[in-house]
Enzyme design. Structure first.
Site, PDB file in Angstrom:
ATOM      1  N   GLU A 211      98.214  22.211 -88.612  1.00  0.00           N
ATOM      2  CA  GLU A 211      96.997  22.502 -87.854  1.00  0.00           C
ATOM      3  C   GLU A 211      97.438  22.843 -86.440  1.00  0.00           C
ATOM      4  O   GLU A 211      97.770  21.954 -85.652  1.00  0.00           O
ATOM      5  CB  GLU A 211      96.046  21.295 -87.868  1.00  0.00           C
ATOM      6  CG  GLU A 211      95.525  20.928 -89.246  1.00  0.00           C
ATOM      7  CD  GLU A 211      94.627  21.989 -89.860  1.00  0.00           C
ATOM      8  OE1 GLU A 211      94.203  22.908 -89.127  1.00  0.00           O
ATOM      9  OE2 GLU A 211      94.356  21.923 -91.066  1.00  0.00           O
ATOM     10  N   CYS A 245      91.600  22.581 -79.298  1.00  0.00           N
ATOM     11  CA  CYS A 245      92.278  23.675 -79.996  1.00  0.00           C
ATOM     12  C   CYS A 245      91.315  24.754 -80.483  1.00  0.00           C
ATOM     13  O   CYS A 245      91.722  25.894 -80.700  1.00  0.00           O
ATOM     14  CB  CYS A 245      93.095  23.141 -81.163  1.00  0.00           C
ATOM     15  SG  CYS A 245      92.126  22.261 -82.405  1.00  0.00           S
TER      16      CYS A 245
END
Length: 467
Positions: A211, A245
């Site tokens: 991720e 993010c």
């Protein structure tokens, strides 16, 4: 001599091999313990998050604690269903057999979490790993040291310590940990470190979820209300001081929309954080001195239209909007990961899409327009881990949607049942009848054209599973 981490890994692997984590009752008990950890230590966790990144109680609740609790509750509610063998169809050759998929745990899992959402990005994958029946080594970030301390000291008290462990340390310790063989690795962090983790996993052919991040585009069409867009973009750009993010990394819009959007953004920032955002309890701080100095350097790109102030003593960067930004400038070459929003002008939708597509595929992509056809065009002609039309990262609140990247923004998916599937080996199973051997003559030598023709028909036919 055996290192503490080696002894820990040996203990956990022995527990897995003994089948300790496989029963549904065990998994349920561990998930219930995880839920109690979140409830019992809510205040401690909020305090730790506030100390690490200046996160408000509201942001801690919304983006960390509530999401984790919801994930635990969902897994508890659906565990029996998720664990069931999945019946599949058979053909004529296997008509009297049962075919099914068994979801079995991988074994010993390593979860490496980052500092920006140190609770969420540790607990969310942990829920899936527990539900799937794995033993787990947790490696929290040493940069968010207050949250790391709570996780290391308190979380093990709520879990079976023969099956779950928290390991501490920095890059050197993590590098040593990665030399060991794991059955699955789940990493959240930067693409740079992701490559290191992937290389370490490759040495053992260990499956992995990455991720990562990247520069998330946000296209703003001329046909939309600038104040509505400003409210939504400002909220999720400056949430957690921009250290998210999936936050929009830059805005693409026409020169005309930029002129309307800048005052609307100023209005939103003032309403959200006051005339002096530095005194607002709702605006976070930069994680450390290194990142503060990096962000200070980016303030020199383009022209500051809003904000631009900073305070090294508090690691404070004001909510900032940059205009007249060139694609070649540093602020457009790296993920910003801070409260800075560059506006880049394009002539039209086609130019915006071309701009997006010549860069690496992002973790998230956003588009704003009153014209649904514009939203559909951006969705159809681009690729990203996730996509939101006319909103921010609210997709992250839905366990029904998978979360993950594509290309350089990552690989693999999790959240909700997607987490359970990520940490489960989908084992193909066929149980055949031990009798009725005469039916198998068709597949045995000596072969003939007639048998070949019958075999082609038998293998192509589908029937319902008997399971």
């Amino acid at each position: 001599p055996v290192s503490p981490s080696e002894a820990t890994l040996h203990t956990l692997r022995e527990a897995f091999n003994a089948g300790r984590t496989r029963p549904a009752e065990f998994r349920t008990a561990q998930l219930q313990g995880l839920g109690r950890f979140l409830k019992d230590n809510k205040q401690l966790l909020q305090d730790a998050l506030a100390k690490d990144v200046g996160k408000s109680a509201f942001e801690s609740d919304m983006s960390e604690i509530i999401l984790c609790q919801n994930e635990v509750d969902l897994a508890l509610k659906n565990l029996q269903t998720w664990m069931k063998d999945e019946s599949v169809s058979t053909n004529f050759l296997t008509k009297f057999s049962s075919a099914f998929i068994r979801k079995e745990p991988f074994g010993l899992v390593l979860i490496i979490a980052p500092w920006n959402y140190p609770l969420n990005l540790m607990i969310m994958p942990l829920v899936g790993a527990i539900a799937a029946g794995n033993c787990v080594v947790l490696k929290p970030s040493e940069m968010s040291k207050n949250t790391e301390k709570v996780l290391a000291e308190l979380l093990p008290q709520y879990l079976d310590q023969s099956c779950f462990a928290v390991v501490l340390g920095g890059p050197e310790e993590t590098g040593q940990l990665l030399k060991h063989k794991f059955d699955y690795i789940f990493f959240t962090g930067s693409p740079r470190v992701g490559k290191i983790v992937m290389a370490a996993a490759a040495k053992h052919l260990t499956p992995i979820t990455l991720e990562l991040g990247g520069k998330n585009p946000c296209y703003v069409d001329d046909n939309c209300d600038p104040q509505t867009v400003a409210n939504r973009v400002a909220w999720f750009r400056y949430f957690n001081a921009g250290q998210t993010c999936v936050a929009p990394d830059y805005v693409l819009c026409s020169q005309e929309m930029q002129e309307r959007l800048v005052p609307a953004l100023q209005n939103a920032i003032t309403r959200f954080y006051g005339d002096n955002p530095q005194t607002s309890p709702n605006l976070g701080r930069i994680i450390n001195q290194k990142h503060f100095e990096r962000l200070q350097g980016l303030l020199g790109c383009g022209r500051v239209a809003i904000g631009g102030q900073s305070d090294e003593g508090e690691r404070y960067i004001a909510p900032t909007v940059l205009v007249d930004v060139q694609e070649t400038e540093p602020v457009m070459q790296e993920e910003i990961f801070g409260p800075i929003l560059p506006l880049v002008t394009v002539r039209n939708l086609d130019e915006a899409i071309e701009f997006i597509n010549r860069r690496e595929k992002p973790l998230a992509l956003y588009a704003y327009s009153n014209n649904v056809e514009v939203i559909k065009q951006v969705l159809a002609r681009t690729s990203s881990g996730s996509f939101c039309g006319n909103d921010g990262f609210m997709h992250m609140t839905l366990s029904s949607l998978p979360f993950g990247g594509v290309g350089s923004s990552g690989m693999g998916r999790y959240h909700g049942k997607f987490s359970f599937d990520t940490f489960s080996n989908q084992r193909a199973c066929l149980l055949s009848c031990s009798g009725m051997e005469k039916l198998n003559d068709l597949r045995y030598p000596p072969y003939s054209p007639r048998r070949q023709q019958l075999l082609r028909w038998a293998m192509g036919s589908q029937s319902c599973s008997l399971l």
